[in-house]
Design an enzyme around this catalytic site. Structure first.
Site, PDB file in Angstrom:
ATOM      1  N   SER A  65       0.813  -0.997   0.074  1.00 13.88           N
ATOM      2  CA  SER A  65      -0.081   0.075  -0.160  1.00 13.88           C
ATOM      3  C   SER A  65       0.747   1.337   0.058  1.00 13.88           C
ATOM      4  O   SER A  65       1.599   1.626  -0.818  1.00 13.88           O
ATOM      5  CB  SER A  65      -0.837  -0.088   1.335  1.00 13.88           C
ATOM      6  OG  SER A  65      -1.781   1.076   1.276  1.00 13.88           O
ATOM      7  N   ASP A 277      -3.075   6.405  -3.151  1.00 13.78           N
ATOM      8  CA  ASP A 277      -1.957   5.637  -2.660  1.00 13.78           C
ATOM      9  C   ASP A 277      -1.437   4.768  -3.581  1.00 13.78           C
ATOM     10  O   ASP A 277      -1.766   4.468  -4.596  1.00 13.78           O
ATOM     11  CB  ASP A 277      -2.183   5.217  -1.168  1.00 13.78           C
ATOM     12  CG  ASP A 277      -3.117   3.818  -1.133  1.00 13.78           C
ATOM     13  OD1 ASP A 277      -3.749   3.696  -1.893  1.00 13.78           O
ATOM     14  OD2 ASP A 277      -2.838   2.993  -0.218  1.00 13.78           O
ATOM     15  N   ASP A 279      -1.592   1.490  -3.637  1.00 19.58           N
ATOM     16  CA  ASP A 279      -2.275   0.282  -4.342  1.00 19.58           C
ATOM     17  C   ASP A 279      -3.771   0.791  -4.751  1.00 19.58           C
ATOM     18  O   ASP A 279      -4.566  -0.237  -5.105  1.00 19.58           O
ATOM     19  CB  ASP A 279      -2.450  -0.638  -3.462  1.00 19.58           C
ATOM     20  CG  ASP A 279      -2.947  -0.631  -2.176  1.00 19.58           C
ATOM     21  OD1 ASP A 279      -2.840   0.526  -1.711  1.00 19.58           O
ATOM     22  OD2 ASP A 279      -3.402  -1.513  -1.577  1.00 19.58           O
ATOM     23  N   ASP A 281      -6.215   2.059  -2.941  1.00 19.05           N
ATOM     24  CA  ASP A 281      -7.374   2.105  -2.392  1.00 19.05           C
ATOM     25  C   ASP A 281      -7.725   3.170  -1.239  1.00 19.05           C
ATOM     26  O   ASP A 281      -8.234   3.176  -0.548  1.00 19.05           O
ATOM     27  CB  ASP A 281      -7.340   0.809  -1.621  1.00 19.05           C
ATOM     28  CG  ASP A 281      -6.441   0.647  -0.621  1.00 19.05           C
ATOM     29  OD1 ASP A 281      -5.532   1.522  -0.540  1.00 19.05           O
ATOM     30  OD2 ASP A 281      -6.445  -0.548   0.110  1.00 19.05           O
ATOM     31  N   GLU A 371     -11.948   6.444   6.760  1.00 13.42           N
ATOM     32  CA  GLU A 371     -10.833   6.892   7.641  1.00 13.42           C
ATOM     33  C   GLU A 371     -10.207   8.191   7.071  1.00 13.42           C
ATOM     34  O   GLU A 371     -10.620   8.519   6.055  1.00 13.42           O
ATOM     35  CB  GLU A 371      -9.544   5.783   7.629  1.00 13.42           C
ATOM     36  CG  GLU A 371      -9.815   4.636   7.876  1.00 13.42           C
ATOM     37  CD  GLU A 371      -8.673   3.898   8.248  1.00 13.42           C
ATOM     38  OE1 GLU A 371      -8.286   3.342   9.418  1.00 13.42           O
ATOM     39  OE2 GLU A 371      -8.054   3.201   7.065  1.00 13.42           O
ATOM     40  N   ASN A 373      -7.563   9.456   6.345  1.00 13.25           N
ATOM     41  CA  ASN A 373      -6.768   9.111   5.385  1.00 13.25           C
ATOM     42  C   ASN A 373      -7.088   8.736   4.002  1.00 13.25           C
ATOM     43  O   ASN A 373      -6.419   8.430   2.694  1.00 13.25           O
ATOM     44  CB  ASN A 373      -5.600   8.021   5.764  1.00 13.25           C
ATOM     45  CG  ASN A 373      -6.151   6.712   5.927  1.00 13.25           C
ATOM     46  OD1 ASN A 373      -7.072   6.310   5.378  1.00 13.25           O
ATOM     47  ND2 ASN A 373      -5.479   5.854   6.653  1.00 13.25           N
ATOM     48  N   PRO A 457      -0.070   2.211  19.038  1.00 15.11           N
ATOM     49  CA  PRO A 457       0.843   1.652  18.066  1.00 15.11           C
ATOM     50  C   PRO A 457       0.301   1.394  16.754  1.00 15.11           C
ATOM     51  O   PRO A 457      -0.620   1.086  16.694  1.00 15.11           O
ATOM     52  CB  PRO A 457       1.057   0.274  18.873  1.00 15.11           C
ATOM     53  CG  PRO A 457      -0.408   0.109  19.618  1.00 15.11           C
ATOM     54  CD  PRO A 457      -0.990   1.309  19.757  1.00 15.11           C
ATOM     55  N   GLY A 459      -0.113  -0.403  13.158  1.00 11.87           N
ATOM     56  CA  GLY A 459      -0.447  -1.902  12.931  1.00 11.87           C
ATOM     57  C   GLY A 459       0.272  -2.313  11.808  1.00 11.87           C
ATOM     58  O   GLY A 459       0.244  -3.301  11.158  1.00 11.87           O
ATOM     59  N   ARG A 465       2.081   6.060  17.252  1.00 12.95           N
ATOM     60  CA  ARG A 465       1.559   7.217  16.360  1.00 12.95           C
ATOM     61  C   ARG A 465       1.156   8.244  17.560  1.00 12.95           C
ATOM     62  O   ARG A 465       0.288   7.833  18.348  1.00 12.95           O
ATOM     63  CB  ARG A 465       0.597   6.971  15.501  1.00 12.95           C
ATOM     64  CG  ARG A 465       1.042   5.953  14.525  1.00 12.95           C
ATOM     65  CD  ARG A 465       0.545   6.328  12.978  1.00 12.95           C
ATOM     66  NE  ARG A 465       0.907   5.202  11.775  1.00 12.95           N
ATOM     67  CZ  ARG A 465       1.836   5.150  11.143  1.00 12.95           C
ATOM     68  NH1 ARG A 465       3.074   5.936  11.456  1.00 12.95           N
ATOM     69  NH2 ARG A 465       2.079   4.194  10.518  1.00 12.95           N
TER      70      ARG A 465
END
Ligand code: 16G
Ligand code: ZN
Length: 502
Positions: A65, A277, A279, A281, A371, A373, A457, A459, A465
């Site tokens: 990704s 991004d 890939d 998505d 999200e 993002n 944390p 993933g 973060r």
């Protein structure tokens, strides 16, 4: 099937580096590409077992990704195009981490626990992104599939959403669409072109879009797709992979976290721009206004626009359906307030990662999830699809037009069904460990207006973060800095760019 022979083959050709431990994380395995050969081979094996168990086609996507070009990753796609079921994520982790001599036992364990009929046929479809390492790694997946007697179809270069689509189409007997890239382009472009004809906007500025492809797969696929749009959309591609490095100084993640346009794209005021991004998505949109100010339409704003548009159309046809919006802790607080207070749409918060949002969104007649993002979509229940179809046939004039638009929107969203079981409780907004950290954050947050902050944390990377939000960029910067210091003192971690409210 001779599992002994398979393990011999594995240690001869796809040996695991001793002691390497990886976790099937938020979106599969991800790490430096050179550490992934054995994982790919084993995920080929696992996909065959999952296919035998579900008596369906399973997908394997080779991609990391938005991660740097040197990384790679792999994720399995379940029969209805959804993410792998949680119990199988655990199997994936066990299998990937088994030392060579234990592999046979792990394969038997999984087969027994999941009552896999080893005599059943298996079919696996494979897709990959444009990373230099992806082709070889996808060959290792194929090796795993064939050594366990599975059949396969290698789609080669695909975006992640395309692979999800292929799996869904193959398992629903072609009812959703044809399981080919042409089928995908036809379905989406038809819905899009119809929708733009119905929409009241006209003029070239609404039809042209500058697209930053993150030097990834999006460029190849958009180029293939372009002519299907006919007059509906004219795209100009940037960062198409001909020069730059994947995800480097470009792409959705860069634009979102730096709040500025990608390198390699000139923007005039009010031109419509977007970034994928690696890939393809994720998507975020942006523009410069007449004064040269940068405006980002990230996942929060996309969700708000989509849900307002859907609400308007539903009012038009006289249907009051239950719309819900799902966000993560990263959603800007103002977007949540706007949705709840102005739009009167209920908003829910889940853990980071599409699988969590997707599951929650399924509880509504219409579930919109994004999200911040740029990862997301809208889901329509089968009852809603049926109602809208009926309205499009039965209603008249304006109402009929609104229903027809909704029909096209449903086709445009490339939605896939969700898995049945997944547990989500904690939305990652509170730190439990290390002791004292949450209290420290609470105290810092109190110092700023309209502020929020949390740490979690990652993933997908070995980092912590830090997120901070406040009523101005300056306050958000201060808060982020202070929270980062607290994290460094108590845990150790990296920070992300603080977000001003909007
Ligand atoms: C993965 C997730 C993405 C999430 C990101 C968080 C999927 C398909 N992808 O890319 O949704 O935002 O991880 O990364 O679920 P982080 O845990 O490193 O912050
Ligand atoms: Zn992605």
């Amino acid at each position: 099937m001779d599992l002994g022979a398979i393990t011999k083959y594995s240690s001869a050709l796809h040996a695991k580096p001793n002691g390497l431990i990886l976790q099937y994380g938020t979106a599969g395995f991800r790490t430096k590409a050179e550490h992934l050969d054995h994982v790919m081979f084993r995920m080929g094996l696992l996909a065959v077992l999952r296919s035998k168990q579900t008596k369906s086609t399973i997908g394997v996507m080779v991609t990391a990704s938005h991660n740097p070009e040197e990384d790679n990753g792999v994720k399995l796609v379940d029969p209805l195009g959804e993410m792998l079921a949680p119990s199988w994520e655990e199997h994936a982790t066990c299998l990937a981490n088994a030392e060579e001599q234990d592999m046979q036992r792990v394969l038997i364990d999984i087969s027994e626990k999941e009552a896999v009929n080893l005599q059943q046929d298996a079919f696996v479809v494979i897709g990959r992104d444009t990373r230099p390492s992806s082709e070889k790694l996808s060959q290792s997946v194929i090796d795993g599939v064939t050594v366990l007697g599975g059949q396969f179809h290698d789609y080669g270069l695909l975006t992640t959403p395309q692979l999800h689509y292929m799996v869904y189409c193959r398992n629903t007997g072609g009812r959703y669409g044809k399981a080919t890239v042409e089928g995908y382009y036809q379905k989406l472009s038809k819905a899009f072109v119809e929708l733009t004809k119905q929409a009241s906007c006209s003029g070239d500025e609404y039809r042209s879009l500058k697209v930053d492809c993150a030097n990834g797969i999006g460029a190849l696929k958009l180029r293939e797709m372009e002519h299907y749009f006919s007059q509906g959309l004219s795209v100009q591609l940037f960062n198409d992979g001909s020069k730059g490095k994947l995800n480097h100084l470009c792409g959705a993640d860069f634009v979102k976290s730096h709040q500025k346009p990608p390198q390699g794209m000139e923007i005039k005021s009010n031109e419509r721009c977007c970034s994928f991004d690696g890939d393809a998505d994720r998507i975020v949109y942006y523009y410069h206004d007449a004064d040269g100010h940068f405006h980002l339409i990230d996942g929060d704003k996309i969700a708000t626009l989509i849900s307002s548009f859907l609400k308007e159309l539903l009012v038009e046809i006289g249907e009051s359906l239950n719309i819900g919006v799902v966000q993560t802790a990263y959603a800007n607080g103002s977007s949540t307030r706007y949705l709840e207070e102005v739009m009167k749409v209920p908003v829910y918060c889940t853990k980071t990662g599409v699988k969590h949002l997707h599951h929650k969104a399924q509880e509504f007649d219409i579930g919109v999830y994004f999200e911040a993002n740029g990862h997301g979509t809208a889901l329509f229940s089968t009852t809603v699809e049926r109602k809208i179809k009926q309205s499009a046939e039965q209603l008249e004039d304006k109402k009929r037009k609104a229903a027809k638009m909704l029909e096209n929107i449903i086709d445009l969203f490339n939605q896939v069904a969700d898995r049945r079981v997944i547990s989500t409780t904690n939305a990652e907004r509170q730190a439990v460990t290390p002791p004292g950290l949450q209290e420290a954050i609470n105290d810092l947050v109190k110092k700023y207006k309209l502020s929020r902050a949390f740490v979690r944390p990652s993933g997908t990377e070995d980092v912590v973060r830090v997120y901070a939000e406040a009523d101005s960029q300056e306050s958000a910067d201060h808060l982020a800095h202070e929270v980062s210091l607290a994290v460094f003192q108590l845990a150790g971690g990296i920070g992300e760019r603080p977000q001003p409210g909007f």
